[in-house]
Write a protein that holds these residues in place. Structure first.
Motif, short mmCIF file in Angstrom:
data_model
loop_
_atom_site.label_atom_id
_atom_site.label_comp_id
_atom_site.label_asym_id
_atom_site.label_seq_id
_atom_site.Cartn_x
_atom_site.Cartn_y
_atom_site.Cartn_z
N ARG A 183 0.83 -1.21 0.00
CA ARG A 183 0.00 0.00 0.00
C ARG A 183 0.87 1.26 0.00
O ARG A 183 0.59 2.22 -0.69
CB ARG A 183 -0.90 0.03 1.22
N ARG A 184 1.90 1.23 0.83
CA ARG A 184 2.76 2.41 0.90
C ARG A 184 3.51 2.61 -0.42
O ARG A 184 3.70 3.74 -0.88
CB ARG A 184 3.74 2.26 2.06
N ARG A 185 3.93 1.55 -1.03
CA ARG A 185 4.62 1.64 -2.33
C ARG A 185 3.68 2.20 -3.39
O ARG A 185 4.06 3.05 -4.20
CB ARG A 185 5.14 0.28 -2.75
N ALA A 186 2.42 1.75 -3.37
CA ALA A 186 1.44 2.26 -4.33
C ALA A 186 1.17 3.74 -4.08
O ALA A 186 1.04 4.53 -5.02
CB ALA A 186 0.15 1.45 -4.22
N TRP A 187 1.09 4.14 -2.79
CA TRP A 187 0.87 5.55 -2.45
C TRP A 187 2.02 6.41 -2.96
O TRP A 187 1.82 7.46 -3.54
CB TRP A 187 0.72 5.69 -0.94
N ARG A 188 3.24 5.96 -2.74
CA ARG A 188 4.41 6.73 -3.20
C ARG A 188 4.44 6.83 -4.73
O ARG A 188 4.75 7.89 -5.27
CB ARG A 188 5.70 6.07 -2.72
N ALA A 189 4.11 5.76 -5.40
CA ALA A 189 4.10 5.79 -6.87
C ALA A 189 3.04 6.75 -7.38
O ALA A 189 3.29 7.52 -8.31
CB ALA A 189 3.86 4.38 -7.42
N TRP A 190 1.85 6.74 -6.77
CA TRP A 190 0.79 7.66 -7.18
C TRP A 190 1.20 9.10 -6.92
O TRP A 190 0.99 9.98 -7.74
CB TRP A 190 -0.49 7.34 -6.42
N ARG A 191 1.78 9.34 -5.76
CA ARG A 191 2.17 10.70 -5.40
C ARG A 191 3.25 11.24 -6.34
O ARG A 191 3.25 12.42 -6.67
CB ARG A 191 2.67 10.69 -3.95
N ARG A 192 4.13 10.42 -6.79
CA ARG A 192 5.20 10.88 -7.70
C ARG A 192 4.68 11.15 -9.11
O ARG A 192 5.30 11.89 -9.86
CB ARG A 192 6.31 9.84 -7.75
N ARG A 193 3.55 10.56 -9.47
CA ARG A 193 2.99 10.77 -10.82
C ARG A 193 2.11 12.01 -10.90
O ARG A 193 1.69 12.39 -11.98
CB ARG A 193 2.16 9.56 -11.23
N ARG A 194 1.76 12.60 -9.77
CA ARG A 194 0.87 13.75 -9.78
C ARG A 194 1.50 14.90 -10.54
O ARG A 194 2.70 15.14 -10.45
CB ARG A 194 0.55 14.18 -8.35
N PRO A 195 0.71 15.65 -11.29
CA PRO A 195 1.27 16.73 -12.10
C PRO A 195 1.72 17.92 -11.25
O PRO A 195 0.99 18.40 -10.39
CB PRO A 195 0.12 17.12 -13.02
N PHE A 196 2.94 18.39 -11.50
CA PHE A 196 3.49 19.52 -10.78
C PHE A 196 2.81 20.81 -11.21
O PHE A 196 2.56 21.69 -10.38
CB PHE A 196 5.00 19.60 -11.05
N GLY A 197 2.50 20.95 -12.49
CA GLY A 197 1.91 22.17 -13.01
C GLY A 197 0.57 22.50 -12.38
O GLY A 197 0.27 23.66 -12.09
N ALA A 198 -0.25 21.49 -12.14
CA ALA A 198 -1.56 21.74 -11.54
C ALA A 198 -1.41 22.26 -10.11
O ALA A 198 -2.11 23.18 -9.70
CB ALA A 198 -2.39 20.45 -11.54
N GLY A 199 -0.49 21.72 -9.36
CA GLY A 199 -0.25 22.20 -8.01
C GLY A 199 0.29 23.62 -8.00
O GLY A 199 -0.08 24.44 -7.16
N LEU A 200 1.14 23.91 -8.96
CA LEU A 200 1.70 25.26 -9.06
C LEU A 200 0.61 26.28 -9.38
O LEU A 200 0.55 27.36 -8.78
CB LEU A 200 2.79 25.30 -10.12
N LEU A 201 -0.27 25.95 -10.32
CA LEU A 201 -1.37 26.85 -10.66
C LEU A 201 -2.31 27.04 -9.48
O LEU A 201 -2.83 28.14 -9.25
CB LEU A 201 -2.14 26.32 -11.87
N LEU A 202 -2.53 25.99 -8.71
CA LEU A 202 -3.37 26.09 -7.54
C LEU A 202 -2.79 27.05 -6.51
O LEU A 202 -3.49 27.90 -5.97
CB LEU A 202 -3.56 24.70 -6.92
N VAL A 203 -1.49 26.95 -6.27
CA VAL A 203 -0.83 27.85 -5.32
C VAL A 203 -0.85 29.29 -5.82
O VAL A 203 -1.10 30.23 -5.06
CB VAL A 203 0.62 27.37 -5.05
N LEU A 204 -0.59 29.49 -7.11
CA LEU A 204 -0.60 30.84 -7.66
C LEU A 204 -2.00 31.46 -7.60
O LEU A 204 -2.15 32.65 -7.32
CB LEU A 204 -0.10 30.83 -9.10
N GLY A 205 -3.03 30.66 -7.84
CA GLY A 205 -4.39 31.16 -7.74
C GLY A 205 -4.75 31.56 -6.32
O GLY A 205 -5.39 32.58 -6.09
N GLY A 206 -4.32 30.76 -5.36
CA GLY A 206 -4.56 31.11 -3.96
C GLY A 206 -3.83 32.37 -3.56
O GLY A 206 -4.35 33.21 -2.82
#
Length: 61
Positions: free
Chosen positions: A10-33
């Motif tokens: 489970r932890r390995r699957a969580w880490r793999a999912w977390r590493r695949r998340r898009p960086f650009g979407a998080g960056l846009l979210l922070v800039l919008g906030g």
């Protein structure tokens, strides 16, 4: 817990999912906030005392 011990499935699957998340979407979210916070702190625009409309810092009405 030993940090060198193998991680569970489970932890390995969580880490793999977390590493695949898009960086650009998080960056846009922070800039919008940040934009929302800055606009709220700026307050309303200055009003012209002569005509009641929104003017810049130097009113030439």
């Amino acid at each position: 817990m030993d940090p060198l011990a193998p991680v569970s499935g489970r932890r390995r699957a969580w880490r793999a999912w977390r590493r695949r998340r898009p960086f650009g979407a998080g960056l846009l979210l922070v800039l919008g906030g940040a934009e929302i916070l800055l606009v709220q702190r700026a307050g309303p625009p200055a009003r012209c005392s002569r005509r009641g409309r929104t003017c810049g810092t130097r009113c030439r009405c």
